[in-house]
Design an enzyme around this catalytic site. Structure first.
Site, mmCIF file in Angstrom:
data_model
loop_
_atom_site.group_PDB
_atom_site.id
_atom_site.type_symbol
_atom_site.label_atom_id
_atom_site.label_comp_id
_atom_site.label_asym_id
_atom_site.label_seq_id
_atom_site.Cartn_x
_atom_site.Cartn_y
_atom_site.Cartn_z
ATOM 1 N N ARG A 3 4.825 -8.596 -10.957
ATOM 2 C CA ARG A 3 3.857 -7.528 -11.154
ATOM 3 C C ARG A 3 2.894 -7.943 -12.259
ATOM 4 O O ARG A 3 3.325 -8.327 -13.350
ATOM 5 C CB ARG A 3 4.552 -6.216 -11.524
ATOM 6 C CG ARG A 3 5.291 -5.558 -10.365
ATOM 7 C CD ARG A 3 4.330 -4.949 -9.363
ATOM 8 N NE ARG A 3 5.032 -4.357 -8.208
ATOM 9 C CZ ARG A 3 4.409 -3.895 -7.136
ATOM 10 N NH1 ARG A 3 3.083 -3.948 -7.068
ATOM 11 N NH2 ARG A 3 5.101 -3.392 -6.137
ATOM 12 N N CYS A 7 4.581 -9.679 7.470
ATOM 13 C CA CYS A 7 5.202 -10.664 6.575
ATOM 14 C C CYS A 7 4.917 -12.095 7.012
ATOM 15 O O CYS A 7 5.051 -13.027 6.219
ATOM 16 C CB CYS A 7 6.712 -10.448 6.507
ATOM 17 S SG CYS A 7 7.200 -8.813 5.951
ATOM 18 N N GLY A 52 7.292 0.805 -4.213
ATOM 19 C CA GLY A 52 8.125 1.634 -3.348
ATOM 20 C C GLY A 52 8.235 1.090 -1.942
ATOM 21 O O GLY A 52 7.824 -0.035 -1.641
ATOM 22 N N CYS A 75 14.790 -6.564 -0.795
ATOM 23 C CA CYS A 75 13.787 -7.224 -1.619
ATOM 24 C C CYS A 75 12.785 -6.199 -2.133
ATOM 25 O O CYS A 75 12.692 -5.081 -1.617
ATOM 26 C CB CYS A 75 13.080 -8.330 -0.847
ATOM 27 S SG CYS A 75 11.795 -7.759 0.292
#
Length: 377
Positions: free
Chosen positions: A16, A80, A113, A198
């Site tokens: 992050r 993905c 989230g 994950c």
């Protein structure tokens, strides 16, 4: 068809980064890959950018920020598997002779989230049938029925990948976990615990492909295959609540793996190291079965026999996988390629797989797309 080589790789760590824009993340990875390849402005003929959440013309913004626009730039979205799809397209450009050198990159700043997906109609999302851990849990429950997978096996996958991630300076989580800690973490949806899933996050990765060998240890892209789903089992990720109740329909991963093995002239028995999709612990076990790393229905036994550990014959996710790194969707597949290139070069440090010569990367995007890449030295 001409051979395809990896001329350079670059990575922005996964995690992050509140002070960095998604364009900035992509620029870091692209700059590093071009520098390693010794490629500058005017020296690559096309670019492909994998991303899902970065908005319109995301790849254009990255190259514009670096003063590298002017070449054809295509933005690719395949969940993905976005980075893998971009790589497959780029490989085709080099193999066909349309380009000598192509840049591939992917980046993402994921919302916090549970990931929402516009893949499903609103009514499915409201009914709890969207791409949430609830659906991953259904997959895990089916593995428990068909592959003798137990809760301890799911925990063992997480333990293994977090152990590997300790040695990856680019991973989001670098702390070993015990099986007891994993099983004691909050229940998200039976049988999946929080530490079996994950984390969506942020990061970027880039790869430069070339028709010419590069570096002291030339790495070749022996195959890059993308496949989409067939209508099939009602319990398949790709077609919930629809399709035929036919378990004989091959999955996107099985189709992509079969094509990649054939193109590369190798089989599962020839692999030395694998990076595969581990969105959750159950997904890693299913991926191992679909890729032929263990027999269909043998996933539970594979885990209990130490399958995928660094001490095994075929280490899986030495980078720590998505469970340790987290998953910025557009960058995840290319992050695998960066790891595998370093493994084949013998440059992976304390997580190095001994004498790795054949590597495989695997991603699944929303269950509707699967990409399998084979690299060799």
């Amino acid at each position: 068809m001409r051979p395809i080589y990896v001329a350079g790789v670059g990575l922005h760590p996964f995690g992050r980064f509140a002070d960095a824009s998604v364009t900035g993340l992509g620029a870091v990875a692209v700059r590093a890959a071009l520098a390693e390849a010794g490629v500058g402005r005017g020296q690559f003929q096309a670019a492909f950018c994998g991303t899902v959440y970065s908005g319109v013309a995301a790849g254009h913004k990255v190259l514009t920020s670096l003063g590298l626009s002017g070449v054809p730039i295509v933005n690719v979205e395949a969940g993905c598997a976005s980075g893998g799809a971009a790589l497959a397209l780029a490989a085709g450009q080099v193999a066909s002779g349309r380009a000598e050198t192509v840049l591939v990159f992917g980046m993402e700043k994921m919302p916090r989230g549970i990931i929402r997906s516009s893949f499903f109609e609103p009514w499915r999302e409201e009914a709890g049938l969207a791409a949430t851990p609830a659906y991953f849990a259904l997959r895990a429950q089916r593995l428990m029925l068909e592959s003798d997978v137990r809760s301890m096996d799911l925990a063992a996958v997480s333990v293994k990948n977090h152990r590997h991630g300790v040695h990856n300076p680019h991973a989001m989580y670098r702390k070993e976990l015990s099986a007891e800690e994993v099983l004691a973490s909050p229940l998200v949806c039976e049988p999946l615990r929080l530490l079996m899933l994950c984390s969506p996050n942020e990061g970027a990765a880039a790869v430069v492909l070339s028709s010419r060998p590069a570096g002291d240890v030339p790495i070749r892209v022996a195959a890059a295959q993308l496949r989409s789903h067939l209508a099939g089992s009602v319990l398949g990720e790709h077609t919930p609540m629809s399709g035929l109740a036919d378990d004989g329909v091959p999955t996107p991963t099985e189709m992509a793996a079969r094509a990649a093995y054939e193109e590369a002239g190798v089989g599962p028995e020839d692999l030395d190291v694998v990076e595969l999709q581990d969105t959750d612990a159950g997904r890693e076990i299913l991926s191992a079965e679909e890729l032929g790393l263990c027999p269909r229905g043998g996933g539970g036994r594979w885990v209990r026999d130490g399958g995928g550990t660094m001490a095994s014959a075929l280490p899986v996710n030495p980078s720590g996988g998505l469970l340790s790194k987290g998953e910025p969707l557009g960058a995840s597949a290319l992050g695998q390629v960066v790891e595998l290139v370093r493994q084949l070069r013998g440059a992976a440090g304390p997580r190095q797989v001994h004498d790795a010569a054949v590597a495989l990367g695997h991603t699944v995007g929303r269950g509707a797309n699967a990409c399998v890449v084979v690299l060799t030295r």
